[in-house]
Design a protein around this motif. Structure first.
Motif, mmCIF file in Angstrom:
data_model
loop_
_atom_site.group_PDB
_atom_site.id
_atom_site.type_symbol
_atom_site.label_atom_id
_atom_site.label_comp_id
_atom_site.label_asym_id
_atom_site.label_seq_id
_atom_site.Cartn_x
_atom_site.Cartn_y
_atom_site.Cartn_z
ATOM 1 N N HIS A 114 52.717 93.810 105.209
ATOM 2 C CA HIS A 114 52.524 94.928 105.773
ATOM 3 C C HIS A 114 51.229 95.631 105.321
ATOM 4 O O HIS A 114 50.891 96.544 105.738
ATOM 5 C CB HIS A 114 53.714 96.209 105.378
ATOM 6 C CG HIS A 114 53.597 96.022 103.764
ATOM 7 N ND1 HIS A 114 54.551 95.262 102.986
ATOM 8 C CD2 HIS A 114 53.432 96.947 103.098
ATOM 9 C CE1 HIS A 114 54.350 95.587 101.719
ATOM 10 N NE2 HIS A 114 53.477 96.808 101.732
ATOM 11 N N ARG A 164 45.878 100.239 111.745
ATOM 12 C CA ARG A 164 47.213 101.145 112.200
ATOM 13 C C ARG A 164 47.707 101.213 113.168
ATOM 14 O O ARG A 164 49.273 101.154 113.182
ATOM 15 C CB ARG A 164 46.473 102.709 112.257
ATOM 16 C CG ARG A 164 45.838 103.314 110.897
ATOM 17 C CD ARG A 164 45.479 104.769 111.367
ATOM 18 N NE ARG A 164 44.436 105.072 110.307
ATOM 19 C CZ ARG A 164 43.040 104.863 110.631
ATOM 20 N NH1 ARG A 164 42.729 104.505 111.562
ATOM 21 N NH2 ARG A 164 42.434 105.299 109.749
ATOM 22 N N GLY A 199 50.593 98.510 112.896
ATOM 23 C CA GLY A 199 51.807 98.860 112.184
ATOM 24 C C GLY A 199 51.571 98.462 110.662
ATOM 25 O O GLY A 199 52.625 98.652 109.804
ATOM 26 N N ARG A 259 50.427 99.320 106.831
ATOM 27 C CA ARG A 259 50.674 100.495 105.891
ATOM 28 C C ARG A 259 49.277 100.582 105.040
ATOM 29 O O ARG A 259 48.982 101.738 104.269
ATOM 30 C CB ARG A 259 51.703 100.471 104.940
ATOM 31 C CG ARG A 259 52.891 100.279 106.229
ATOM 32 C CD ARG A 259 54.298 100.556 105.521
ATOM 33 N NE ARG A 259 54.237 101.923 104.850
ATOM 34 C CZ ARG A 259 55.025 102.257 103.834
ATOM 35 N NH1 ARG A 259 55.872 101.217 103.487
ATOM 36 N NH2 ARG A 259 55.000 103.477 103.253
ATOM 37 N N ALA A 260 48.404 99.524 104.932
ATOM 38 C CA ALA A 260 47.447 99.392 104.005
ATOM 39 C C ALA A 260 46.211 98.521 104.515
ATOM 40 O O ALA A 260 46.928 97.526 105.211
ATOM 41 C CB ALA A 260 47.701 99.551 102.726
ATOM 42 N N LYS A 289 45.079 102.947 101.811
ATOM 43 C CA LYS A 289 46.241 103.224 102.686
ATOM 44 C C LYS A 289 45.907 103.607 104.149
ATOM 45 O O LYS A 289 44.843 104.065 104.253
ATOM 46 C CB LYS A 289 47.019 104.496 101.883
ATOM 47 C CG LYS A 289 47.741 103.860 100.788
ATOM 48 C CD LYS A 289 48.658 105.175 100.420
ATOM 49 C CE LYS A 289 49.573 104.811 98.888
ATOM 50 N NZ LYS A 289 50.436 105.830 98.712
#
Length: 164
Positions: free
Chosen positions: A79, A109, A112, A114-115, A163
């Motif tokens: 992720h 982004r 999907g 997250r960082a 993030k």
């Protein structure tokens, strides 16, 4: 560079990406790749397969730079995106890195993630460190003397994170 745009790269872009990759790798100042890396090995390393994505910054028909976005780790670490960026020598200082960075963040982004994390930003690469900090990345650690720079000697590698 007034008309520069970023798009998803295709296999047909490799002949224009390779001279950029070759110049960066041969200089030995910013990437941990062997300076004598072959074109075939560079292509395998750069032209990421899905779920990775390669971007190119274009000025008309000219490739100015490229970015690669992949999961930083597999499985439970997938992720977090990893980003790699190279700008051609003739295009440096013209905002190409920023353009690619912004596009990569947006792609990550939308995909999907997250960082985004950079695992090895050479600490004496002040241009890159400044750019990534301006785009919201923090230095979360530095591995001391982890990079043998051709003129600065043993220097640290920053791990940078932000993030999304």
């Amino acid at each position: 560079m007034d008309e520069a745009k970023v798009r998803i790269a295709t296999d047909a872009d490799w002949p224009a990406i390779w001279p950029i990759v070759e110049a960066v790798v041969r200089a030995g100042e910013t990437y941990t790749w062997p300076r004598d890396l072959s074109e075939a090995d560079a292509r395998r390393l750069w032209m990421a397969a899905a779920p990775g994505r390669v971007l190119v910054a274009m000025d008309g028909d000219t490739v100015l730079g490229s970015a690669k976005i992949t999961p930083n780790q597999m499985g439970p670490g997938a992720h977090v995106a990893n980003g790699s960026f190279m700008v051609g020598p003739a295009a440096r200082g013209r905002g190409v890195g920023r353009l690619l960075g912004q596009a990569a963040l947006e792609h990550a982004r939308q995909a999907g993630f997250r960082a985004m994390q950079f695992n090895a930003v050479v600490e004496v690469n002040v241009t890159a460190v400044t750019l990534w900090r301006s785009l919201g990345f923090d230095i979360i650690g530095t591995v001391p003397e982890a990079f043998d720079h051709p003129t600065a000697g043993l220097v640290g590698l920053h791990v940078m994170h932000r993030k999304l």
